[in-house]
Design a protein around this motif. Structure first.
Motif, mmCIF file in Angstrom:
data_model
loop_
_atom_site.group_PDB
_atom_site.id
_atom_site.type_symbol
_atom_site.label_atom_id
_atom_site.label_comp_id
_atom_site.label_asym_id
_atom_site.label_seq_id
_atom_site.Cartn_x
_atom_site.Cartn_y
_atom_site.Cartn_z
ATOM 1 N N ALA A 88 40.446 45.221 41.308
ATOM 2 C CA ALA A 88 39.522 44.622 42.273
ATOM 3 C C ALA A 88 39.388 43.131 42.027
ATOM 4 O O ALA A 88 39.386 42.683 40.873
ATOM 5 N N CYS A 89 39.295 42.366 43.108
ATOM 6 C CA CYS A 89 39.110 40.925 42.962
ATOM 7 C C CYS A 89 37.640 40.580 43.177
ATOM 8 O O CYS A 89 36.815 41.442 43.492
ATOM 9 N N PHE A 90 37.333 39.299 42.997
ATOM 10 C CA PHE A 90 35.946 38.857 43.128
ATOM 11 C C PHE A 90 35.411 39.138 44.538
ATOM 12 O O PHE A 90 34.253 39.490 44.717
ATOM 13 N N ALA A 91 36.294 39.004 45.527
ATOM 14 C CA ALA A 91 35.869 39.232 46.909
ATOM 15 C C ALA A 91 35.733 40.727 47.226
ATOM 16 O O ALA A 91 35.063 41.102 48.184
ATOM 17 N N CYS A 92 36.385 41.596 46.430
ATOM 18 C CA CYS A 92 36.147 43.043 46.575
ATOM 19 C C CYS A 92 34.717 43.360 46.129
ATOM 20 O O CYS A 92 34.051 44.240 46.674
ATOM 21 N N ALA A 93 34.253 42.626 45.111
ATOM 22 C CA ALA A 93 32.921 42.883 44.553
ATOM 23 C C ALA A 93 31.841 42.178 45.357
ATOM 24 O O ALA A 93 30.771 42.739 45.602
ATOM 25 N N ASN A 135 40.720 46.901 52.290
ATOM 26 C CA ASN A 135 40.554 45.973 53.413
ATOM 27 C C ASN A 135 39.972 44.640 52.979
ATOM 28 O O ASN A 135 39.485 43.872 53.815
ATOM 29 N N CYS A 136 40.001 44.373 51.685
ATOM 30 C CA CYS A 136 39.450 43.109 51.178
ATOM 31 C C CYS A 136 40.081 41.940 51.943
ATOM 32 O O CYS A 136 41.297 41.900 52.136
ATOM 33 N N ARG A 137 39.233 40.995 52.329
ATOM 34 C CA ARG A 137 39.739 39.874 53.155
ATOM 35 C C ARG A 137 40.643 38.953 52.335
ATOM 36 O O ARG A 137 41.348 38.112 52.883
ATOM 37 N N ILE A 138 40.628 39.115 50.993
ATOM 38 C CA ILE A 138 41.494 38.277 50.162
ATOM 39 C C ILE A 138 42.686 39.065 49.614
ATOM 40 O O ILE A 138 43.832 38.720 49.837
ATOM 41 N N CYS A 139 42.399 40.163 48.879
ATOM 42 C CA CYS A 139 43.500 40.864 48.207
ATOM 43 C C CYS A 139 43.951 42.109 48.952
ATOM 44 O O CYS A 139 44.857 42.804 48.509
ATOM 45 N N GLY A 140 43.323 42.397 50.102
ATOM 46 C CA GLY A 140 43.690 43.574 50.880
ATOM 47 C C GLY A 140 45.027 43.385 51.587
ATOM 48 O O GLY A 140 45.635 42.316 51.512
HETATM 49 ZN ZN LIG Z 1 39.797 41.845 46.769
#
Ligand SMILES: [Zn+2]
Length: 256
Positions: free
Chosen positions: A168-173, A241-246
């Motif tokens: 998970a990335c920061f934007a997932c959290a 669906n993360c806007r960064i790592c998805g």
């Molecule tokens: Zn992410």
């Protein structure tokens, strides 16, 4: 190959099965970029230098002021009004003459961050604001760089380690930065020890990553409350669906 001097310097590392000569050599061939030479950057820089990381980059455009000295232990009274990276360099070179240092008196932005992180094996987010934290996360996903995140607030802090496209990335959290007017960080006080604890956790994550040992804070947010001495691990799921790592994540950086 470790020299006799290296073997003596790193005696206590070499005694650990998890490090040994091969692990120490790995550390000496590795590189870390520390973004921020303040409260979180200080313990990161001290311990990574002492551990023998081969190359350390430091990014900070700010100068030392008296109110920094309550927690930014890289700097002292003689450094007031000097650039933090210059002050840092002076201290760190005295700890380990084999570590190579690169200093960058730059403010990170969408236009320079990918170039800054490119030469390094591991990135440490030691910044103090949400915009920078999201930008660093995004850049590390795009640039495929492992990242140790940390954030601090009053007596509390959090840490999380991110392997791009694996965890998970920061934007997932955290979806997005809070609006500027709601950003509590600058109006709040800060317990001077809290960046020390969180910065040490980040340095520990970087070293463990290179040694491929133990458990990293992957898909995990470590929450630390020094006032009540509560350490908690919170599971974070990678968001497909993360806007960064998805799958349809961003392809181009933005300044938040
Ligand atoms: Zn992410």
């Amino acid at each position: 190959m470790l020299s006799e001097e290296d073997k003596f310097r790193y005696t206590r590392h070499l005694m650990l099965d998890e490090v040994g000569e091969a692990g120490q050599e790995k550390l000496m061939q590795s590189s870390v970029l520390i973004i921020g030479a303040g409260g979180l950057g200080s313990p990161n820089a001290f311990y990574l230098t002492a551990a023998g990381i081969g190359r350390i980059g430091l990014v900070d455009f700010d100068k030392v002021d008296l109110s920094n000295l309550q927690r930014q232990i890289l700097h002292n009274m003689g450094d007031l009004d000097n650039f933090k990276v210059d002050s840092a360099l002076q201290k760190l070179q005295n700890i380990n003459d084999k570590t190579k240092f690169d200093i960058y008196k730059e403010k990170i932005s969408a236009s320079n961050i990918l170039d800054l992180i490119a030469p390094y094996d591991f990135i440490i987010d030691a910044t103090d604001n949400f915009a920078a934290k999201f930008l660093i996360n995004d850049a590390c996903i795009l640039g495929s760089k492992p990242l140790a995140h940390s954030g601090i607030y009053k007596f509390c802090g959090q840490a999380m380690t991110i392997l791009p496209k694996e965890s998970a990335c920061f934007a997932c959290a955290f979806e997005a930065p809070p609006p500027k007017e709601l950003n509590p960080i600058f109006k709040a006080g800060l317990f001077g020890v809290i960046p020390g604890v969180l910065g040490c956790i980040q340095a520990s994550e970087a070293i463990k990553y290179f040694l491929n040992t133990g458990d990293l804070l992957l898909n995990t947010l470590l929450s630390v409350d020094l006032k009540h001495m509560i350490f908690r691990k919170i599971d974070i799921k990678r968001n497909p669906n993360c806007r960064i790592c998805g799958e349809n994540g961003i392809k181009k950086l933005i300044d938040y």
